[in-house]
Design an enzyme around this catalytic site. Structure first.
Site, PDB file in Angstrom:
ATOM      1  N   SER A  39     -11.144  11.924 -10.376  1.00 34.97           N
ATOM      2  CA  SER A  39      -9.750  12.231 -10.665  1.00 34.97           C
ATOM      3  C   SER A  39      -9.018  12.766  -9.436  1.00 34.97           C
ATOM      4  CB  SER A  39      -9.696  13.213 -11.841  1.00 34.97           C
ATOM      5  OG  SER A  39      -8.383  13.405 -12.289  1.00 34.97           O
ATOM      6  N   ASP A  81      -6.924   6.056   3.214  1.00 30.02           N
ATOM      7  CA  ASP A  81      -5.942   4.993   3.451  1.00 30.02           C
ATOM      8  C   ASP A  81      -5.003   5.308   4.608  1.00 30.02           C
ATOM      9  OD1 ASP A  81      -7.095   3.629   1.419  1.00 30.02           O
ATOM     10  OD2 ASP A  81      -5.302   3.481   0.161  1.00 30.02           O
ATOM     11  N   LYS A 140     -12.283   7.696 -11.840  1.00 31.39           N
ATOM     12  CA  LYS A 140     -11.344   8.052 -12.919  1.00 31.39           C
ATOM     13  C   LYS A 140      -9.942   8.098 -12.315  1.00 31.39           C
ATOM     14  CE  LYS A 140     -10.232  11.421 -16.519  1.00 31.39           C
ATOM     15  NZ  LYS A 140      -8.836  11.684 -16.127  1.00 31.39           N
TER      16      LYS A 140
END
Length: 506
Positions: free
Chosen positions: A295, A306, A320
């Protein structure tokens, strides 16, 4: 007019076509809503029929909960109904504080032992100490009777201002303490310390209401000690509040760097970017993850990865990536409903596929070899795939090691050692001083003698290979009884932590 007539016809045709599409779409939506209303009405009629016609009396709470659970079970594994007790516990875990007496304890045998008295809490003010044995809560005996640990916690917790009498064993005496419960701060930063002159290590256990503030304060202290590089450990961090993950990523990312976006059928895309105010933008970063990182942990790790802001090291995270909103009911219960999905800046959905064995998917990873081979990790399986893969360390899984941990031998030895050396350990506040003390304490001989006498356990011929792992655990458990607490525990364990070791090699 003749010249423009074809144009007018074309425009009119386009308008009629557009109107037809809009009308058709509205018809489809109205039809879908009517169909949904009829289905929901069917469920209501079934429940009403049960109420009016069933042969026996009906437990309405039980039936309604079963209906809600069944309905949510058809959606996804994370849309759930939370009864009042579960909701209260869930929200308390992430609130940043709870109401109680302010202690942490272990249960190495069948008696709970206090390992930390939270500074400023009711127990410290009244005089409880590390090493005290918890014998009774009010009139209920909780020692020597295999009393459940969660039940102990429930008996000691309670509203601020209420009183509870806790009887402890100390130096052979039974001492009752009447404690007035109060608000106790909880921490999501388990530890933060300098490993060497330039490297700081910070372990984060959850994303609670106070996480950003805790991490920022700990980071300021580490920076003041010369930190140029941070190893941020979010292994087994199951997540928590979304906004805390955003603010955490903001600490490291430059202005306008994308952090995450959310999108769902009834939720338009919403992007979250860094504002450039973070105090850790120039700090070299390694982030440790594993299959228990979920999460908010994955949101943070995805943003770092990224943006090429740091190295992600370990094993594929849980997977998740669902945005959930609570719907509260007047009886204190709630539904947590999935309304959108999280996507990393590059567009990766964090959520792993739903499957029949969803709750046991981590076990499947073992069977498929993913814990040992990097090639078994696939992006379509969800989660964050680390930049540097570190396999599960199985070298310490000898018979002696496994049996010792099954019987909690290291924990019980640490407790016994503390009883005999309480004064010396209680005075240690500096890590290097703790190292010198442990090195001079003949811990290995003491532990092996304890394991043999108490549990009949003797190391085999592979002791030389497992010794470092076993004794690192023993030293860490003993060190936790010093004033350094968890900082000592994690610091002493890092030399045999293969994921951490890989991080400092990068």
């Amino acid at each position: 007019m003749k010249k423009w007539f074809p144009v007018l016809v074309a425009v009119l045709g386009i308008a009629i076509g557009a109107l037809s599409v809009i009308t058709f779409n509205r018809y489809q939506q109205a039809h879908k809503k009517l169909k949904a209303d009829l289905e929901w009405r069917k469920l209501e009629l079934v429940l009403q029929t049960i109420s009016e016609n069933y042969v026996d009396s009906v437990d309405y709470d039980k039936v309604s909960k079963a209906a809600i659970d069944a309905a949510l079970g058809e959606l996804d594994p994370h849309s759930v109904y939370l009864p009042p007790v579960d909701l209260e516990q869930s929200e308390e875990d992430l609130a940043g504080e709870f109401e109680g007496i302010g202690i942490q304890f272990n249960v190495p045998n069948d008696t709970a032992i206090i390992i930390e008295v939270i500074p400023g809490g009711p127990s410290e003010k009244i005089g409880l100490q590390s090493g005290d044995r918890l014998l009774k809560v009010d009139s209920v005996v909780i020692a020597g009777v295999n009393y459940p640990q969660d039940s102990m916690v429930r008996r000691m917790k309670g509203p601020s201002g209420t009183k509870v009498t806790v009887t402890v064993g100390r130096d052979g005496e039974m001492i009752p303490f009447e404690i007035t419960r109060g608000k106790i701060p909880t921490h999501s930063v388990d530890c933060a310390f300098m490993v060497d002159d330039v490297t700081g290590y910070l372990r984060l256990s959850k994303f609670a209401r106070t996480t950003y503030k805790e991490v920022a304060m700990a980071s300021i202290e580490l920076l003041s000690q010369g930190m140029k590089r941070m190893v941020l450990d979010i292994r087994d961090n199951t997540g928590g509040f979304f906004d805390q993950a955003i603010m955490m990523a903001n600490l490291f990312l430059p202005k306008e760097a994308p952090i995450v976006y959310i999108e769902g059928l009834h939720r338009e895309r919403e992007d979250f970017n860094a504002d450039g105010s973070g105090i850790l933008q120039d700090v070299d970063l390694s982030v440790l993850i594993n299959e228990g990182s979920a999460s908010s942990s994955e949101i943070f790790a995805g943003a770092i990865q990224d943006n090429s802001r740091g190295r992600i090291i370990g094993r594929r995270s849980f997977g998740k990536g669902l945005v959930q909103e609570p719907v509260y009911f007047t009886d204190g219960s709630a539904v947590r409903l999935t309304v959108a999905r999280f996507y990393t800046p590059s567009g990766r959905c964090l959520q792993k596929p739903y499957s029949d064995d969803y709750n046991y998917e981590i076990i499947r990873r073992y069977g498929e070899g993913e814990m040992m081979e990097a090639d078994s990790m696939k992006i379509e399986k969800g989660g964050i795939i680390p930049d540097v893969f570190v396999p599960l360390d199985t070298t310490k899984a000898s018979e002696f090691y496994v049996n010792c941990n099954r019987k909690a031998t290291p924990m019980r030895f640490a407790s016994s050692f503390f009883d005999a050396h309480k004064d010396e350990l209680g005075r240690i506040e500096v890590y290097q001083e703790l190292l010198r003390y442990l090195d001079s304490s003949s811990l290995e001989a003491g532990f092996l003698a304890f394991a043999k006498a108490k549990d009949g356990l003797v190391p085999g011929s592979d002791w030389a290979g497992e010794r470092n792992y076993m004794m690192a655990q023993v030293r860490a458990l003993v060190g936790r009884y010093s004033r350094l607490g968890d900082n000592a525990f994690y610091h002493l364990y890092l030399p045999v932590d293969n994921v951490y070791q890989k991080a400092i090699e990068q």
